[in-house]
Motif scaffolding. Structure first.
Motif, short mmCIF file in Angstrom:
data_model
loop_
_atom_site.label_atom_id
_atom_site.label_comp_id
_atom_site.label_asym_id
_atom_site.label_seq_id
_atom_site.Cartn_x
_atom_site.Cartn_y
_atom_site.Cartn_z
N SER A 153 0.83 -1.21 0.00
CA SER A 153 0.00 0.00 0.00
C SER A 153 0.86 1.26 0.00
N LEU A 154 1.95 1.25 0.76
CA LEU A 154 2.83 2.42 0.77
C LEU A 154 3.57 2.58 -0.56
N LEU A 155 3.99 1.48 -1.15
CA LEU A 155 4.63 1.55 -2.46
C LEU A 155 3.68 2.16 -3.48
N LEU A 156 2.44 1.71 -3.50
CA LEU A 156 1.46 2.23 -4.44
C LEU A 156 1.10 3.68 -4.14
N GLU A 157 1.02 4.04 -2.86
CA GLU A 157 0.77 5.44 -2.48
C GLU A 157 1.92 6.32 -2.97
N TRP A 158 3.15 5.85 -2.80
CA TRP A 158 4.31 6.60 -3.28
C TRP A 158 4.21 6.81 -4.79
N GLN A 159 3.83 5.76 -5.51
CA GLN A 159 3.68 5.86 -6.96
C GLN A 159 2.59 6.87 -7.33
N ILE A 160 1.47 6.83 -6.65
CA ILE A 160 0.37 7.77 -6.92
C ILE A 160 0.80 9.20 -6.63
N GLN A 161 1.47 9.41 -5.50
CA GLN A 161 1.92 10.75 -5.17
C GLN A 161 2.95 11.26 -6.19
N ALA A 162 3.81 10.39 -6.68
CA ALA A 162 4.80 10.78 -7.69
C ALA A 162 4.10 11.17 -8.98
N LEU A 163 3.04 10.47 -9.35
CA LEU A 163 2.29 10.80 -10.55
C LEU A 163 1.59 12.14 -10.44
N SER A 164 1.10 12.45 -9.25
CA SER A 164 0.37 13.72 -9.06
C SER A 164 1.29 14.92 -9.08
N VAL A 165 2.60 14.70 -8.85
CA VAL A 165 3.58 15.79 -8.89
C VAL A 165 3.99 16.08 -10.33
N ASP A 166 4.03 15.03 -11.15
CA ASP A 166 4.46 15.19 -12.55
C ASP A 166 3.49 16.00 -13.37
#
Length: 183
Positions: free
Chosen positions: A170-183
């Motif tokens: 869940s944290l890995l996927l949250e990190w991925q989602i947050q990285a996408l929202s910054v791009d």
């Protein structure tokens, strides 16, 4: 929405307190008047740390997990000691699990400011996630390191095949989602 006030604790039939957890069995009366035997666990909150170095995810030695009866690959993690904040325990966890000193952490970013309930029906425990960016020239002793995965799409895909811990996933996927929202 607040039906909590309609639930009553009638009695506690077990209260087992040990260093890792507290197990409580209670008789509760719900809002319809039903009497229920309800079990819950109180545990210290957890911290899980996504560790990054040179666009690779780092994993400490795989550990035996008694609940599963097998060794699993997990991000570094641990409990939040009483009187400490989740942020305060991160350096100790990284030292213990990867042999990393605090000065090797060049950036530490929380994934969630308030803890997420791990199992709100059964436990009070919360999960806090962090991303630790490590110095690019840091050398981690092989005795601490179990695996590394590239942060590429293919690397994450491979990692998800081997990562069974739901908290870590869940944290890995949250990190991925947050990285996408910054791009």
């Amino acid at each position: 929405m607040n039906s909590q006030q309609n639930w009553k604790t009638l009695s506690c039939f077990i209260d087992l307190d040990c260093p890792w957890l507290r197990l409580i069995g209670e008789k509760l009366e719900n809002e319809q008047g039903q009497i229920l035997d309800y079990w819950r666990i109180e545990k210290a909150d957890s911290v899980v740390i996504i560790t990054l170095q040179n666009e690779r995810l780092l994993f400490p030695r795989a550990m035996y997990r008694p609940g599963l009866g097998k060794v699993t690959l997990d991000f570094p993690g641990g409990r939040v000691s009483e009187g400490k904040s989740p942020l305060e325990v991160v350096p100790d966890i990284l030292q213990r699990e990867l042999g990393i000193r605090e000065e090797a952490i060049i950036a530490l970013t929380p994934l969630n400011e308030t803890g997420w309930a791990i199992n709100s029906s059964f436990s009070n425990q919360k999960l806090y996630g962090f991303v630790a960016q490590l110095s690019s020239n840091l050398i981690i002793s092989p005795e601490y390191l179990a695996a590394t995965y590239p942060t590429s799409k293919q690397g994450i895909k491979e990692l998800l095949k081997n990562l069974t811990c739901l908290q870590c996933r869940s944290l890995l996927l949250e990190w991925q989602i947050q990285a996408l929202s910054v791009d």
